[in-house]
Design a protein around this motif. Structure first.
Motif, short mmCIF file in Angstrom:
data_model
loop_
_atom_site.label_atom_id
_atom_site.label_comp_id
_atom_site.label_asym_id
_atom_site.label_seq_id
_atom_site.Cartn_x
_atom_site.Cartn_y
_atom_site.Cartn_z
N ARG A 34 -2.20 -109.21 -89.88
CA ARG A 34 -1.39 -110.17 -89.13
C ARG A 34 -0.53 -109.38 -88.14
N LYS A 35 -0.34 -109.95 -87.00
CA LYS A 35 0.42 -109.28 -85.97
C LYS A 35 1.91 -109.31 -86.30
N PRO A 36 2.59 -108.17 -86.26
CA PRO A 36 4.03 -108.17 -86.54
C PRO A 36 4.80 -108.95 -85.48
N GLU A 37 5.95 -109.51 -85.88
CA GLU A 37 6.74 -110.32 -84.96
C GLU A 37 7.65 -109.47 -84.08
N PHE A 38 7.90 -108.26 -84.48
CA PHE A 38 8.65 -107.36 -83.60
C PHE A 38 8.16 -105.93 -83.78
N SER A 39 8.36 -105.14 -82.75
CA SER A 39 7.89 -103.76 -82.75
C SER A 39 9.05 -102.83 -83.07
N ILE A 40 8.72 -101.70 -83.63
CA ILE A 40 9.73 -100.70 -83.99
C ILE A 40 9.32 -99.37 -83.41
N ALA A 41 10.25 -98.73 -82.70
CA ALA A 41 10.03 -97.39 -82.15
C ALA A 41 11.09 -96.46 -82.72
N VAL A 42 10.67 -95.32 -83.25
CA VAL A 42 11.59 -94.33 -83.81
C VAL A 42 11.47 -93.06 -82.97
N THR A 43 12.56 -92.69 -82.30
CA THR A 43 12.54 -91.53 -81.41
C THR A 43 13.72 -90.61 -81.71
N SER A 44 13.56 -89.35 -81.31
CA SER A 44 14.63 -88.37 -81.47
C SER A 44 15.11 -87.94 -80.09
N PRO A 45 16.43 -87.84 -79.87
CA PRO A 45 16.92 -87.46 -78.54
C PRO A 45 16.66 -85.99 -78.22
N TYR A 91 8.34 -109.40 -80.02
CA TYR A 91 7.23 -109.40 -79.08
C TYR A 91 7.39 -110.49 -78.02
N PHE A 92 8.09 -111.55 -78.36
CA PHE A 92 8.30 -112.61 -77.37
C PHE A 92 9.45 -112.28 -76.42
N GLY A 93 10.08 -111.11 -76.64
CA GLY A 93 11.16 -110.68 -75.76
C GLY A 93 12.50 -110.70 -76.46
N GLY A 94 13.34 -109.72 -76.18
CA GLY A 94 14.68 -109.67 -76.73
C GLY A 94 14.80 -108.71 -77.89
N VAL A 127 18.85 -92.85 -95.39
CA VAL A 127 19.96 -93.22 -94.50
C VAL A 127 19.81 -94.70 -94.13
N GLU A 128 20.93 -95.32 -93.80
CA GLU A 128 20.94 -96.74 -93.47
C GLU A 128 21.73 -96.99 -92.19
N GLY A 129 21.50 -98.13 -91.59
CA GLY A 129 22.23 -98.50 -90.38
C GLY A 129 21.99 -99.95 -90.03
N THR A 130 22.58 -100.39 -88.91
CA THR A 130 22.43 -101.75 -88.43
C THR A 130 22.20 -101.72 -86.93
N THR A 131 21.28 -102.51 -86.44
CA THR A 131 20.99 -102.51 -85.01
C THR A 131 22.12 -103.18 -84.22
N ASN A 132 22.38 -102.67 -83.01
CA ASN A 132 23.42 -103.22 -82.15
C ASN A 132 22.84 -104.31 -81.25
N GLU A 133 23.62 -104.67 -80.21
CA GLU A 133 23.18 -105.76 -79.33
C GLU A 133 21.93 -105.39 -78.54
N LYS A 134 21.60 -104.12 -78.46
CA LYS A 134 20.37 -103.68 -77.79
C LYS A 134 19.19 -103.57 -78.76
N GLY A 135 19.44 -103.88 -80.01
CA GLY A 135 18.38 -103.74 -81.02
C GLY A 135 18.18 -102.31 -81.45
N GLU A 136 19.19 -101.47 -81.25
CA GLU A 136 19.07 -100.05 -81.58
C GLU A 136 20.04 -99.66 -82.70
N ALA A 137 19.59 -98.76 -83.54
CA ALA A 137 20.44 -98.18 -84.59
C ALA A 137 20.25 -96.67 -84.54
N VAL A 138 21.36 -95.95 -84.40
CA VAL A 138 21.31 -94.49 -84.35
C VAL A 138 21.59 -93.97 -85.75
N LEU A 139 20.59 -93.30 -86.33
CA LEU A 139 20.70 -92.76 -87.68
C LEU A 139 20.99 -91.27 -87.60
#
Length: 555
Positions: A423-434, A453-456, A502-514
């Protein structure tokens, strides 16, 4: 009057709804526990404790996981009351499953004593060939109550082994634990030595990653055996000044022998493979007949003085007839019920060239994931030597890897059909390192970004990430196989180790810095090699739908 009746009915409805909420409210309790090692009673930090709910309710049938603190304790508050199956595990300790009853409004005490796992030992040699000026080295990894290791190394009489036709078997046995299938190589030694080394890198559980350095060795072929407790692992090392590259084509093997340091060609080197022997010319090159399938000796050896180079030259020459088939499908994955479309090309081999095969019929067969034949059909071969076909899958088909086989003119080929009920996931997740890499001991960061996937962005989502690490390898396939010294692929059989959560919560941009530490309690002052730290992140939105993503950072 009507208004009064409405008020009475509304009050009755509220009372009924309140009663329903109370009746369906989930009773909760708490668990306080401690994890220890059974052999000494010491606390076991970082142990993973898992509670699986045994109830019938789909909402409550979940797995609750927690990691023990530094003192081995853990607390679970506000979990549903009921019966659980409890298990605990650490790097070198584990426990049997047990039943735990969590009572409503009470704290249940749970003491878990983990028993040691069976001893393990792994010898990893990232380099097998050294010059006389280098210090041969490798790593021992594992778990054993013994406090030290004994290293025995033997200089072998390689000519004696070659004459006996056992060199390839010997090399194979070196790269396998316990020398299965091979004789004891030390029986062919002309010189031996040994030393003992304390296992100083042991952690609280007795797990170690110990670097082992041999003294500088004279030129020759060596067998190395390491013993820890009742466990032994072995490998071979070649101390040499020469190297060899072999190219095999059209029944001939061309060898180039050169100095390992300067790259200069080595004339007058003695090349031997089975009964064939030849010396290299002024350009360091010798050409001898390639090995045949039924020849016992399939290893090429070159010698110059006391230096050797060894290449496994075994080739696979199946009897495939005069035709060749090449097949491909329209996509890499299908759902049950999809139409599978594929094409193929047939050619006739004439000398070193491919020719058109002429017209005919290609026989096709579909095998399911269990290898059972589920469909047979044919396809006409065009004047250009091509064919095409389709296969209609069923919505009730079992997911797995299906195979489509094709036969023509004595030749056969196939391609795989991956059938998955995905089944197609409803949102995508990208994990990157700066950062491209982080120095061991420093803090590292990973940014987890979740988008619908529908935006936002996925805002205020809970993020959990597990950090694991595995030794980093720069693997170049061209350095192995038929064109280089015999060696098994780097990293084979090596498993990653758990580091932290480690744990965190996404901000208004949908990002969480761990943010996480690359060095945790119990780690050595320095790692012997570079490591890849993998961040496996799970993101759950407000509706409790979750998906996963991974990323890496080099430490």
């Amino acid at each position: 009057m009507i208004r009064r009746i409405s008020l009475i009915l509304s009050a009755a409805l509220c009372i009924a709804m309140l009663g329903y909420d109370i009746a369906t409210e989930v009773p909760i309790g708490s668990v306080h526990g401690r994890v220890t090692m059974a052999e000494n009673g010491k606390p076991l930090p970082k142990a993973s404790i898992s509670l699986v709910f045994r109830g019938e309710s789909a909402e409550l049938k979940r797995v609750i996981e927690i990691t023990a603190a530094k003192d081995g304790t853990f607390d679970l508050r506000g979990i549903p009351a009921g019966v659980y199956t409890v298990s605990a595990d650490a790097r070198a300790h584990t426990s049997k499953d047990r039943i735990l009853v969590v009572n409503e409004g009470k704290t249940t005490e749970l003491d878990v004593a983990l028993k040691p796992k069976d001893p393990e030992l792994e010898l990893y040699a990232s380099q097998r060939v050294f010059t006389p000026d280098e210090t041969p080295s490798f790593q021992l990894r594992g778990f054993d109550p013994a406090a030290k290791t004994t290293i025995n190394y033997y200089r072998l009489d390689l000519n004696r082994i070659i004459k006996g036709g056992g060199l390839r078997t010997l090399l194979y046995s070196f790269s396998r634990p316990g020398n299965e299938g091979g004789v004891d190589p030390s029986t062919a030694s002309v010189k031996s030595d040994h030393f003992a080394k304390e296992l100083l890198s042991k952690d609280i559980e007795g797990v170690f990653t110990e670097p082992i350095n041999l003294p500088k060795l004279a030129q020759g072929f060596y067998y190395v055996r390491c013993t820890v407790g009742k466990q032994s692992r072995s490998t071979y090392m070649n101390v040499s000044t020469i190297g060899m590259v072999v190219k095999t084509a059209q029944g001939k093997s061309t060898c180039f022998v050169a100095d390992l340091v300067t790259g200069a060609p080595i004339p007058g080197a003695f090349v031997q493979m089975g009964s064939n022997q030849l010396g290299t010319d002024a350009n360091g090159i010798a050409t001898i007949p390639a090995p045949v399938e039924n020849e016992k000796q399939m290893v090429m050896v070159v010698r110059k003085g006391d230096s050797y180079a060894v290449v496994d030259t075994q080739t696979y020459n199946p009897k495939r007839g005069t035709h060749r088939i090449f097949m491909y499908g329209d996509r890499p994955i299908y759902r049950p019920g999809d139409l599978v479309q594929f094409k193929g090309v047939v050619r006739k081999l004439q000398g070193a060239d491919y020719r058109l095969p002429g017209t005919g019929t290609v026989e096709l067969e579909v095998l399911d994931a269990d290898g059972n034949s589920v469909h047979r059909f044919t396809a006409p071969l065009s004047a250009r030597g091509t064919f095409a076909g389709t296969y209609q899958t069923n919505s009730e088909d079992k997911p797995g890897t299906y195979t489509v086989n094709a036969k023509f003119g004595g030749a056969a080929d196939d391609f795989y059909v991956n059938l998955a009920a995905y089944r197609k996931p409803e949102f995508s997740i990208a994990v990157t390192s700066p950062k491209k890499y982080v120095v061991y001991g420093d803090h590292a960061q990973a940014t987890v970004k979740a988008e619908y996937y529908f935006g936002g962005p996925v805002v205020s989502a809970k993020v959990q990430a597990y950090i694991t690490r595995l030794q980093h390898y720069d693997y170049d396939p061209s350095e192995y196989g038929d064109e280089g010294d015999y060696s098994e692929e780097p990293g084979a059989g090596v498993m990653g180790e758990y580091s932290q959560k480690v744990e965190g919560t996404t901000n208004e941009k949908g990002e969480a810095v761990l943010d996480f530490d690359t060095r945790v309690e119990g780690d050595p002052d320095a790692l012997p090699n570079d490591y890849d730290y993998t961040i496996s992140a799970s993101v759950a939105d407000a509706s409790n739908k979750f998906f996963e993503g991974t990323g890496q950072v080099l430490v």
